[in-house]
Design a protein around this motif. Structure first.
Motif, PDB file in Angstrom:
ATOM      1  N   GLN A 230     -28.047 -12.151   6.493  1.00 17.81           N
ATOM      2  CA  GLN A 230     -27.195 -10.975   6.313  1.00 17.81           C
ATOM      3  C   GLN A 230     -27.531 -10.246   5.016  1.00 17.81           C
TER       4      GLN A 230
ATOM      5  N   THR B  57     -25.118 -21.085   7.232  1.00 19.59           N
ATOM      6  CA  THR B  57     -25.640 -20.755   5.903  1.00 19.59           C
ATOM      7  C   THR B  57     -26.878 -19.873   6.007  1.00 19.59           C
TER       8      THR B  57
ATOM      9  N   ALA C 295     -25.932 -16.351   6.745  1.00 17.23           N
ATOM     10  CA  ALA C 295     -25.479 -15.642   5.544  1.00 17.23           C
ATOM     11  C   ALA C 295     -26.673 -15.140   4.730  1.00 17.23           C
TER      12      ALA C 295
END
Length: 605
Positions: free
Chosen positions: A21, A15, A18
């Motif tokens: 990112q 998580t 992400a």
């Protein structure tokens, strides 16, 4: 381990990746703004190079965004995620695909908000963590230590919040030893030892700081004991007054009563009861004293460590000589022995509490430092750091992960511009193996680099702007125009020297230029006053460009800080022996802009 609840659930590594990112998607284009130096604003034509909007439009959009409710973020996040994913979205473009210039200040501001620490959803609430650590037990606190009397408001706020958290973690883990890296003047270390009774080693690279910390700790300790004396005044004063009045009213009766009790007491009686020992004292007074004793027992851990033995008795509350008869022959030898032991116990307790449980040490700490060489009695401990500069913050985490004795860490970093970066332009012969940034595998694989100017901008305080304290636009403007003068009149395109804090000492731009040139070693006599003022008049209408550009950097600052802290959290999540790790907002960001702590606890063996 203390009886406490389960620690708050934190996000797992996938998580967090992400989140990283998405943040990197935004920063790849925005980083050019953060890395631009305002000194070169006019010489490098930064506004024309990086922004395709009028400065008035940018300022209006950023000010409007600062006032918008949180609900707007909820609407923007799905659009941003779509932009990062499929590329088909209704979210307006932030940067031009061809020129990479900023084309939407409103979208820029919304994205910066979404990717800031407080809105990414990766922080654990401070209060929630304290409740989990403390459980149903009340945190021991010492009312006698008043940090505000020894520190400014900012430092007092930081020390109180962080020391409460550290003490709670120590209780939770059953640990008494604390290692404070970059302890500086020793405020946190002294507070942890004096208020919470923890054994603290404060390590700082500056010998001056270490000696100063020792002196401050001595003064704080003296102040603490003075407060304690005052807190006991009502009890000791009552006891002394009671004993004195009893002696004056009925000295003979008092002596006879003692002798009679000692001669007639049963052989197996271990102690003289309070009512027989003080026959002229009413039961209500004795009851009052007993209540005071109970209150003292429940006082802070500070007082237990410095002023009391845990086993209190009525005799402890009396002055040393008030309970002793004029002749020792009137009391059996066992009672005399008991009284003497009691006196000795009080003396020994007082001496033991004089011991210094905060030890300032001087040592330069790196990721490879061997703590056993610095601390001879190293045991299970917590490692902490309050505003550790540059690489010391990431090195604190590395030392934590590599030493089995360190069971937990609580680190608040600062001075991001002093971080070393692995993928920045470094000399080829540079032998460094450990870098301040990045730490986690994800960013290492990306070979991500922020750059010094971006890291410097991460130290900007958006919260101060939000509360109306504003930005030093005129001082930045003076410096940027000065750089143009230096370039045009002296042929120097890059000036590595710093002007310093000259602006506050000058009443005009002309004076500023004269003093700055003199400090830089340039002949200021070759520049007539008229020429200097022509530069001022030329660029004054463009001051709003510099103001808008600097506001863009301020809005970006939380995103750069988020990247640095998220990197550290991901590094901790990658370690197999860590049971729990989180980012926690410890301080009020207006009082203390560097307010986030990286916290981790190891698995129990």
């Amino acid at each position: 381990m203390a009886a406490a609840g389960l620690l708050p659930v934190t996000q797992d590594l996938p998580t967090l990746h992400a989140k990283l990112q998405g943040l990197l998607w935004f920063l790849r284009d925005a980083l050019s703004i953060s890395n631009a130096h305002t000194v070169d604003f006019y010489t490098e034509s930064l506004w024309e190079e990086l922004v395709d909007l009028p400065p008035e439009t940018v300022l209006a959009a950023l000010r409007k965004s600062a006032l918008e409710p949180q609900a707007r973020l909820a609407e923007s996040r799905p659009l941003l995620e779509a932009e990062m994913g499929s590329g088909i979205t209704d979210f307006p473009k932030i940067f031009s695909e061809t020129s990479q210039k900023l084309v939407s200040a409103e979208a820029f501001a919304l994205a910066a908000k979404c990717f800031s620490m407080q809105n990414l959803g990766i922080c654990t609430p401070f209060e929630q963590l304290l409740v989990a650590l403390q459980g149903n037990q009340k945190q021991k606190t010492g009312e006698n230590v008043k940090p505000v009397e020894f520190m400014n408001v900012k430092k007092s706020h930081e020390v109180q919040a962080m020391s409460e958290l550290i003490s709670s973690i120590a209780d939770y883990c059953g640990i008494k030893q604390i290692i404070d890296l970059g302890s500086g003047k020793g405020y946190l270390s002294s507070f942890l030892s004096l208020k919470y009774g923890l054994k603290v080693y404060g390590i700082d690279s500056s010998n001056t700081n270490t000696h100063g910390a020792e002196e401050r700790n001595r003064k704080l300790k003296k102040h603490c004991k003075l407060y304690h004396t005052q807190s006991r005044l009502d009890v000791s004063g009552l006891t002394l007054k009671m004993a004195t009045e009893t002696k004056e009213r009925n000295e003979m009766k008092y002596k006879a009563g003692i002798a009679e009790i000692c001669n007639n007491r049963p052989a197996n009686q271990e102690k003289i009861s309070a009512s027989n020992f003080l026959p002229a004292v009413s039961e209500s007074v004795i009851s009052h004293i007993r209540k005071k004793m109970e209150n003292l027992r429940t006082q802070s851990h500070l007082e237990e460590n410095f002023c009391f033995d845990n086993a209190l008795s009525l005799i402890d509350l009396l002055p040393v000589n008030s309970s002793e008869p004029t002749s020792s022959s009137q009391i059996p030898s066992k009672e005399i022995e008991m009284l003497e032991e009691n006196k000795e116990r009080r003396k020994m307790t007082s001496k033991s509490h004089e011991s210094n449980i905060y030890s300032p040490l001087t040592s330069f700490i790196t990721a490879d430092s061997e703590l056993h060489d610095i601390i001879k009695d190293l045991e299970d401990c917590l490692m902490v750091g309050l505003h550790t500069c540059g690489d010391l913050a990431p090195n604190t985490l590395r030392i934590f992960t590599s030493n089995s004795e360190i069971k937990g860490v609580c680190s608040v970093g600062c001075c991001y511009h002093l971080l070393s970066e692995e993928f920045e332009n470094q000399p080829k012969e540079c032998p460094q193996e450990t870098w301040g940034f990045p730490m986690c595998r994800y960013l290492k694989e990306e070979k991500w680099c922020c750059g010094r100017n971006a890291r410097m901008s991460a130290c900007l305080a958006l919260e101060r702007v939000a509360v109306g304290q504003g930005l030093p636009t005129e001082s930045l403007f003076y410096r940027a125009v000065l750089q143009n003068i230096i370039k045009d009149c002296y042929g120097i395109t890059k000036c590595d020297q710093h002007v310093g804090k000259i602006y506050s000492k000058c009443s005009s731009f002309l004076e500023y230029v004269r003093k700055s040139l003199k400090k830089l070693g340039l002949d200021e006599s070759k520049l007539p006053e008229k020429l200097i003022m022509e530069y001022y008049e030329k660029y004054k209408p463009r001051m709003n460009e510099l103001e808008a550009f600097n506001m863009l950097k301020v809005v970006l600052a939380p995103c750069i800080e988020t990247l640095i802290l998220l990197d550290r959290l991901c590094y901790l999540k990658e370690q197999e022996d860590i049971a729990w790790s989180a980012l926690v907002k410890l301080f009020d960001p207006v009082k203390s802009p560097r307010c986030y702590a990286v916290i981790a606890l190891k698995k129990q063996q």
